[in-house]
Write a protein that holds these residues in place. Structure first.
Motif, PDB file in Angstrom:
ATOM      1  N   PHE A  39       0.850  -1.174   0.000  1.00  0.00           N
ATOM      2  CA  PHE A  39       0.000   0.000   0.000  1.00  0.00           C
ATOM      3  C   PHE A  39       0.900   1.242   0.000  1.00  0.00           C
ATOM      4  CE2 PHE A  39      -2.448   3.213   2.205  1.00  0.00           C
ATOM      5  CZ  PHE A  39      -3.641   3.144   1.530  1.00  0.00           C
ATOM      6  N   PRO A  40       0.584   2.332  -0.653  1.00  0.00           N
ATOM      7  CA  PRO A  40      -0.617   2.635  -1.436  1.00  0.00           C
ATOM      8  C   PRO A  40      -0.547   2.257  -2.904  1.00  0.00           C
ATOM      9  CG  PRO A  40       0.679   4.612  -1.126  1.00  0.00           C
ATOM     10  CD  PRO A  40       1.418   3.513  -0.466  1.00  0.00           C
ATOM     11  N   ALA A  41       0.541   1.621  -3.337  1.00  0.00           N
ATOM     12  CA  ALA A  41       0.621   1.269  -4.755  1.00  0.00           C
ATOM     13  C   ALA A  41      -0.314   0.121  -5.105  1.00  0.00           C
ATOM     14  CB  ALA A  41       2.058   0.897  -5.116  1.00  0.00           C
ATOM     15  N   THR A  42      -0.676  -0.663  -4.119  1.00  0.00           N
ATOM     16  CA  THR A  42      -1.591  -1.781  -4.351  1.00  0.00           C
ATOM     17  C   THR A  42      -2.721  -1.686  -3.334  1.00  0.00           C
ATOM     18  OG1 THR A  42      -0.528  -3.215  -2.747  1.00  0.00           O
ATOM     19  CG2 THR A  42       0.374  -3.236  -4.962  1.00  0.00           C
ATOM     20  N   PRO A  43      -3.802  -2.455  -3.528  1.00  0.00           N
ATOM     21  CA  PRO A  43      -4.799  -2.535  -2.454  1.00  0.00           C
ATOM     22  C   PRO A  43      -4.152  -3.061  -1.180  1.00  0.00           C
ATOM     23  CG  PRO A  43      -5.628  -3.536  -4.447  1.00  0.00           C
ATOM     24  CD  PRO A  43      -4.210  -3.185  -4.720  1.00  0.00           C
ATOM     25  N   ILE A  44      -4.700  -2.714  -0.036  1.00  0.00           N
ATOM     26  CA  ILE A  44      -3.936  -2.914   1.193  1.00  0.00           C
ATOM     27  C   ILE A  44      -3.630  -4.372   1.476  1.00  0.00           C
ATOM     28  CG2 ILE A  44      -5.872  -2.942   2.837  1.00  0.00           C
ATOM     29  CD1 ILE A  44      -3.904  -0.926   4.439  1.00  0.00           C
ATOM     30  N   ILE A  45      -4.479  -5.295   1.083  1.00  0.00           N
ATOM     31  CA  ILE A  45      -4.121  -6.689   1.398  1.00  0.00           C
ATOM     32  C   ILE A  45      -3.323  -7.348   0.275  1.00  0.00           C
ATOM     33  CG2 ILE A  45      -6.154  -6.973   2.863  1.00  0.00           C
ATOM     34  CD1 ILE A  45      -7.022  -9.113   0.744  1.00  0.00           C
ATOM     35  N   GLU A  46      -3.217  -6.709  -0.881  1.00  0.00           N
ATOM     36  CA  GLU A  46      -2.557  -7.388  -1.994  1.00  0.00           C
ATOM     37  C   GLU A  46      -1.120  -6.931  -2.190  1.00  0.00           C
ATOM     38  OE1 GLU A  46      -4.934  -7.242  -5.482  1.00  0.00           O
ATOM     39  OE2 GLU A  46      -6.585  -8.298  -4.539  1.00  0.00           O
ATOM     40  N   SER A  47      -0.346  -6.985  -1.142  1.00  0.00           N
ATOM     41  CA  SER A  47       1.066  -6.663  -1.281  1.00  0.00           C
ATOM     42  C   SER A  47       1.729  -7.710  -2.160  1.00  0.00           C
ATOM     43  CB  SER A  47       1.736  -6.660   0.079  1.00  0.00           C
ATOM     44  OG  SER A  47       0.987  -5.909   0.962  1.00  0.00           O
ATOM     45  N   ARG A  48       2.756  -7.298  -2.869  1.00  0.00           N
ATOM     46  CA  ARG A  48       3.363  -8.237  -3.801  1.00  0.00           C
ATOM     47  C   ARG A  48       4.830  -7.914  -4.021  1.00  0.00           C
ATOM     48  NH1 ARG A  48      -0.759  -6.261  -8.232  1.00  0.00           N
ATOM     49  NH2 ARG A  48      -2.001  -6.357  -6.369  1.00  0.00           N
ATOM     50  N   ALA A  49       5.521  -8.872  -4.605  1.00  0.00           N
ATOM     51  CA  ALA A  49       6.864  -8.610  -5.111  1.00  0.00           C
ATOM     52  C   ALA A  49       6.734  -8.571  -6.616  1.00  0.00           C
ATOM     53  CB  ALA A  49       7.811  -9.715  -4.681  1.00  0.00           C
ATOM     54  N   ARG A  50       7.459  -7.670  -7.243  1.00  0.00           N
ATOM     55  CA  ARG A  50       7.317  -7.567  -8.693  1.00  0.00           C
ATOM     56  C   ARG A  50       8.656  -7.801  -9.357  1.00  0.00           C
ATOM     57  NH1 ARG A  50       5.875  -1.992 -11.153  1.00  0.00           N
ATOM     58  NH2 ARG A  50       7.938  -1.702 -10.310  1.00  0.00           N
ATOM     59  N   PHE A  51       8.704  -8.832 -10.175  1.00  0.00           N
ATOM     60  CA  PHE A  51       9.915  -9.109 -10.940  1.00  0.00           C
ATOM     61  C   PHE A  51       9.738  -8.533 -12.340  1.00  0.00           C
ATOM     62  CE2 PHE A  51       9.148 -12.697  -8.087  1.00  0.00           C
ATOM     63  CZ  PHE A  51      10.257 -12.570  -7.283  1.00  0.00           C
ATOM     64  N   CYS A  52      10.788  -7.929 -12.838  1.00  0.00           N
ATOM     65  CA  CYS A  52      10.761  -7.471 -14.221  1.00  0.00           C
ATOM     66  C   CYS A  52      11.844  -8.220 -14.958  1.00  0.00           C
ATOM     67  CB  CYS A  52      11.011  -5.975 -14.311  1.00  0.00           C
ATOM     68  SG  CYS A  52       9.650  -5.026 -13.673  1.00  0.00           S
ATOM     69  N   LEU A  53      11.435  -8.956 -15.955  1.00  0.00           N
ATOM     70  CA  LEU A  53      12.417  -9.748 -16.678  1.00  0.00           C
ATOM     71  C   LEU A  53      13.123  -8.892 -17.704  1.00  0.00           C
ATOM     72  CD1 LEU A  53      10.160 -12.749 -16.787  1.00  0.00           C
ATOM     73  CD2 LEU A  53      12.385 -12.697 -15.752  1.00  0.00           C
ATOM     74  N   SER A  54      14.271  -9.389 -18.097  1.00  0.00           N
ATOM     75  CA  SER A  54      15.081  -8.638 -19.047  1.00  0.00           C
ATOM     76  C   SER A  54      15.695  -9.611 -20.029  1.00  0.00           C
ATOM     77  CB  SER A  54      16.175  -7.886 -18.287  1.00  0.00           C
ATOM     78  OG  SER A  54      17.154  -7.463 -19.178  1.00  0.00           O
ATOM     79  N   ALA A  55      15.950  -9.092 -21.220  1.00  0.00           N
ATOM     80  CA  ALA A  55      16.641  -9.934 -22.198  1.00  0.00           C
ATOM     81  C   ALA A  55      18.079 -10.166 -21.766  1.00  0.00           C
ATOM     82  CB  ALA A  55      16.600  -9.269 -23.562  1.00  0.00           C
ATOM     83  N   ALA A  56      18.563  -9.330 -20.852  1.00  0.00           N
ATOM     84  CA  ALA A  56      19.943  -9.486 -20.403  1.00  0.00           C
ATOM     85  C   ALA A  56      20.109 -10.640 -19.428  1.00  0.00           C
ATOM     86  CB  ALA A  56      20.411  -8.185 -19.756  1.00  0.00           C
ATOM     87  N   HIS A  57      19.010 -11.109 -18.849  1.00  0.00           N
ATOM     88  CA  HIS A  57      19.115 -12.243 -17.925  1.00  0.00           C
ATOM     89  C   HIS A  57      19.455 -13.508 -18.697  1.00  0.00           C
ATOM     90  CE1 HIS A  57      16.207  -9.963 -15.136  1.00  0.00           C
ATOM     91  NE2 HIS A  57      17.425  -9.883 -14.635  1.00  0.00           N
ATOM     92  N   THR A  58      20.460 -14.200 -18.223  1.00  0.00           N
ATOM     93  CA  THR A  58      20.767 -15.485 -18.847  1.00  0.00           C
ATOM     94  C   THR A  58      19.989 -16.573 -18.125  1.00  0.00           C
ATOM     95  OG1 THR A  58      22.599 -15.793 -17.337  1.00  0.00           O
ATOM     96  CG2 THR A  58      23.089 -14.753 -19.445  1.00  0.00           C
ATOM     97  N   LYS A  59      19.988 -17.748 -18.727  1.00  0.00           N
ATOM     98  CA  LYS A  59      19.274 -18.868 -18.136  1.00  0.00           C
ATOM     99  C   LYS A  59      19.831 -19.188 -16.750  1.00  0.00           C
ATOM    100  CE  LYS A  59      16.624 -22.692 -18.935  1.00  0.00           C
ATOM    101  NZ  LYS A  59      17.343 -23.851 -18.472  1.00  0.00           N
ATOM    102  N   GLU A  60      21.157 -19.085 -16.605  1.00  0.00           N
ATOM    103  CA  GLU A  60      21.771 -19.401 -15.313  1.00  0.00           C
ATOM    104  C   GLU A  60      21.296 -18.418 -14.244  1.00  0.00           C
ATOM    105  OE1 GLU A  60      23.933 -19.136 -18.231  1.00  0.00           O
ATOM    106  OE2 GLU A  60      23.277 -21.230 -18.390  1.00  0.00           O
ATOM    107  N   MET A  61      21.242 -17.159 -14.620  1.00  0.00           N
ATOM    108  CA  MET A  61      20.789 -16.157 -13.645  1.00  0.00           C
ATOM    109  C   MET A  61      19.357 -16.436 -13.225  1.00  0.00           C
ATOM    110  SD  MET A  61      22.002 -12.529 -15.083  1.00  0.00           S
ATOM    111  CE  MET A  61      23.599 -12.293 -15.752  1.00  0.00           C
ATOM    112  N   LEU A  62      18.509 -16.722 -14.213  1.00  0.00           N
ATOM    113  CA  LEU A  62      17.112 -16.982 -13.889  1.00  0.00           C
ATOM    114  C   LEU A  62      16.998 -18.223 -13.024  1.00  0.00           C
ATOM    115  CD1 LEU A  62      15.160 -16.215 -17.160  1.00  0.00           C
ATOM    116  CD2 LEU A  62      15.396 -14.823 -15.137  1.00  0.00           C
ATOM    117  N   ASP A  63      17.797 -19.252 -13.345  1.00  0.00           N
ATOM    118  CA  ASP A  63      17.735 -20.473 -12.549  1.00  0.00           C
ATOM    119  C   ASP A  63      18.165 -20.207 -11.116  1.00  0.00           C
ATOM    120  OD1 ASP A  63      16.641 -22.254 -14.294  1.00  0.00           O
ATOM    121  OD2 ASP A  63      18.559 -22.787 -15.219  1.00  0.00           O
ATOM    122  N   ARG A  64      19.218 -19.388 -10.973  1.00  0.00           N
ATOM    123  CA  ARG A  64      19.655 -19.081  -9.606  1.00  0.00           C
ATOM    124  C   ARG A  64      18.584 -18.289  -8.871  1.00  0.00           C
ATOM    125  NH1 ARG A  64      23.941 -15.406  -7.962  1.00  0.00           N
ATOM    126  NH2 ARG A  64      22.734 -15.253  -6.042  1.00  0.00           N
ATOM    127  N   ALA A  65      18.040 -17.312  -9.574  1.00  0.00           N
ATOM    128  CA  ALA A  65      16.987 -16.506  -8.954  1.00  0.00           C
ATOM    129  C   ALA A  65      15.809 -17.390  -8.563  1.00  0.00           C
ATOM    130  CB  ALA A  65      16.539 -15.413  -9.915  1.00  0.00           C
TER     131      ALA A  65
END
Lengths: 560, 77
Positions: free
Chosen positions: A496-522
């Motif tokens: 909150f206030p970017a989201t409704p008060i009970i819907e807190s979240r984590a937001r991932f933004c993917l990138s073309a720069a991420h390699t498969k290894e990075m994504l797997d580690r993440a």
């Protein structure tokens, strides 16, 4: 209502993904992960009004489990009680008051710091503030360096230890195509332009600030978008908030999606037009508003509206959903209104050739009256643009505040945009740009599929590179950010206030720069933290999927 | 080994309790205050249950046995 299932089935046979090779998509239906690939005929009822779509449109918003919602409210209850206790102690000088307060001589005026948002900032946000605003000290590419900081007074102040946390996997920047780089062709071109033109322009476009680079950029952007003409601005937010008032005014009607970005909201309010809100991506709701607007006209006088403008975004940055553009365009044509499409997140990130949501659905850019977008995200630069008919752009050039009053864009930034757009279009003679668009699409599919398999609740469209992972409970926002940073992964957590008060979240933004290894580690670390914090709320793997009707975002659903 | 496992599990449970009640983000003195209140309330609930539940069950049992089978003549009249 037309429900042509065949059209969707035909689309199923085509290469469907966002430019990536179509392996394994048959297993995804309605956002669920199924064990066995289903025959193509099963894909039918994904797309409602499917005749308008050239590709499957899989979007899911799993509802909040009841127990989780209750526990979230319990958590907020505890924090609120302690917040009141602390406010009480601050008022009676039992503890030192570190937040902003009214000055002594203003005590009897209207209170400034007593509304809920101030209470929230003081007593809830402050406790987990260490997960936000961390200074980084390198280019925000796939990996990033962060400055280490500590707080000795529970996040009221921070001190920097002077150490740098190296090589954090960056899952938070809007660096969709990986153009945020300090090496490569874009950087070289920008450096050359910097040494030729300098950094600042010190004038507005209408005076001495109109460089040949700006003209070149606008021609290029118009060609990239497939529109007659385009105009570039120095700031993405101002592009929205200053151009909408130039387009509509009193006696006009704005139909705005409920989850539109603050810049669109601000622009709509500044314009003085009447604003009506439709439910997020809900075409029934939009059509009802359009119908009402045309039947009833303006309130009281019953005159017809001068203009009706529909405001939508390409990708909604907090939900990761993609606008139902074919339906919006159909409605816009049916009711003869105008369409303003904000492609801030979708330009570059969607579509087989990276031309945004219009390209993604295979539509004609001419059907969108005002194409707005930003250079801040996919292109790794700064600023925004508006594209459309030549008359529109000429009008905006004269009347838009951000064209008249704002300083024109810095030449190196312009050059960065030109080089990256050319790269995406393949005009630099390489296929690097195309490969990046495909890489992003593949990363998106892979990351979303894996997270769903792990059992997290993921919002949004399966092709959207914005991936919101639901956290719900306030303590988990802080815990998730800290635990991920401990494991050298930088994430953005949103509450909150970017989201409704009970819907807190984590937001991932993917990138073309991420390699498969990075994504797997993440993904491995996310899995671990998900187990530690019990974030795997999703119950859809337990439900027999085949018989479930498409719920939540269904097209047929009518409210009121 | 077994003891470590149990200890880990208990710590994990405690961590979940912290997260769900949001005492994870409280300052230490607030946290101890919160724990004190929770423990007190919980202890009182348990004690109350221990004292009153058996009595109520016995009374209820008597009541229902009276109603359904104890004195048949009362149902006749």
């Amino acid at each position: 209502m037309e429900r042509p299932g065949r059209a969707a089935a035909v689309a199923g046979a085509q290469p469907r993904a966002n430019g990536c090779s179509g392996a394994g998509h048959g297993t995804l239906r309605n956002g669920y992960v199924r064990r066995f690939p289903a025959p193509d005929t099963q894909v039918d009822h994904i797309v409602h009004n499917g005749g308008l779509y050239k590709r499957p449109f899989n979007e899911a918003f799993e509802e909040t489990p009841m127990l989780v919602a209750v526990l979230t409210y319990v958590g907020y209850g505890v924090l609120t009680l302690f917040g009141y206790l602390r406010d009480f102690m601050r008022q009676w000088k039992i503890e030192k008051c570190q937040n902003a307060t009214e000055r002594e001589e203003q005590k009897d005026f209207v209170p400034l710091y007593q509304d809920f948002e101030n209470f929230y900032t003081r007593n809830l946000y402050m406790r987990i503030r260490d997960s936000w605003n961390r200074p980084i000290c390198s280019v925000p590419g796939a990996k990033v360096d962060m400055m280490e900081r500590v707080s000795h007074d529970y996040n009221w102040t921070f001190t920097y230890t002077g150490r740098v946390i190296k090589d954090i996997i960056n899952m938070g920047s809007y660096n969709y195509l990986g153009f945020a780089q300090n090496t490569g062709t874009c950087q070289e071109a920008a450096a050359k332009v910097l040494s030729q033109y300098g950094a600042g322009v010190c004038s507005s476009r209408q005076e001495m600030g109109n460089l040949d680079k700006h003209e070149e950029l606008e021609k290029l952007v118009a060609r990239f978008l497939g529109v007659e003409s385009a105009m570039a601005y120095g700031m993405g937010f101002a592009t929205n908030s200053m151009n909408i008032p130039a387009l509509v005014g009193k006696g006009c009607l704005i139909l705005s999606d409920e989850l539109n970005h603050a810049s669109l909201v601000l622009g709509a309010r500044l314009s003085g037009a009447t604003i009506r809100i439709f439910k997020h991506n809900n075409m029934q709701s939009l059509e009802k508003l359009l119908k009402d607007a045309i039947v009833h006209g303006q309130p009281r006088t019953r005159r017809p509206w001068k203009k009706i403008l529909i405001l939508v975004e390409g990708i909604y940055s907090m939900e990761g959903s993609i606008v139902r553009l074919p339906e919006v365009i159909a409605l816009k044509k049916k009711y003869k209104s105008y369409l303003y499409l904000d492609e801030a997140h979708s330009i570059g990130a969607l579509g087989p050739s990276g031309r945004g949501v219009v390209d993604y659905f295979g539509l004609n850019p001419e059907d969108v009256d005002i194409m707005m977008g930003t250079f801040t995200k996919s292109f790794g630069a700064a600023g925004g643009y508006i594209g459309g008919k030549k008359e529109l752009i000429d009008y905006l050039r004269t009347y838009s505040h951000s064209a008249v009053y704002a300083t024109s864009m810095s030449p190196p930034v312009v050059e960065q945009i030109i080089t990256s757009v050319k790269c995406i279009m393949g005009e630099d003679g390489t296929i690097v740009g195309k490969a990046r668009v495909q890489q992003l699409a593949e990363n998106t599919r892979y990351f979303r599929r894996r997270l769903k398999e792990m059992g997290f609740i993921i919002y949004g469209n399966e092709d959207s590179p914005v991936v919101p992972l639901m956290l719900y409970m306030p303590a988990k926002i802080g815990a998730f950010g800290r635990e991920m940073l401990k494991r050298n992964i930088g994430v953005v957590v949103v509450g909150f206030p970017a989201t409704p008060i009970i819907e807190s979240r984590a937001r991932f933004c993917l990138s073309a720069a991420h390699t498969k290894e990075m994504l797997d580690r993440a993904l491995k670390e996310i899995d671990e933290v998900g187990d530690l914090l019990q974030l795997k709320y999703s119950r859809h793997r337990l439900v027999p999927l085949l018989d479930r009707p498409f719920d939540e975002t269904t097209y047929e659903e009518t409210e009121d | 080994m077994e003891i470590k496992h149990v200890k880990d599990y208990i710590y994990w449970l405690y961590y979940q309790y912290l997260l769900i009640t949001c005492s994870y983000v409280l300052e230490p003195w607030e946290r101890s205050m919160f724990h004190t209140i929770t423990v007190t309330v919980f202890a009182m609930v348990v004690y109350t249950a221990y004292v009153f539940v058996p009595i109520h069950i016995r009374l209820a049992f008597e009541f229902f046995s009276q109603l359904f089978g104890g004195q048949p003549e009362s149902t006749v009249s």
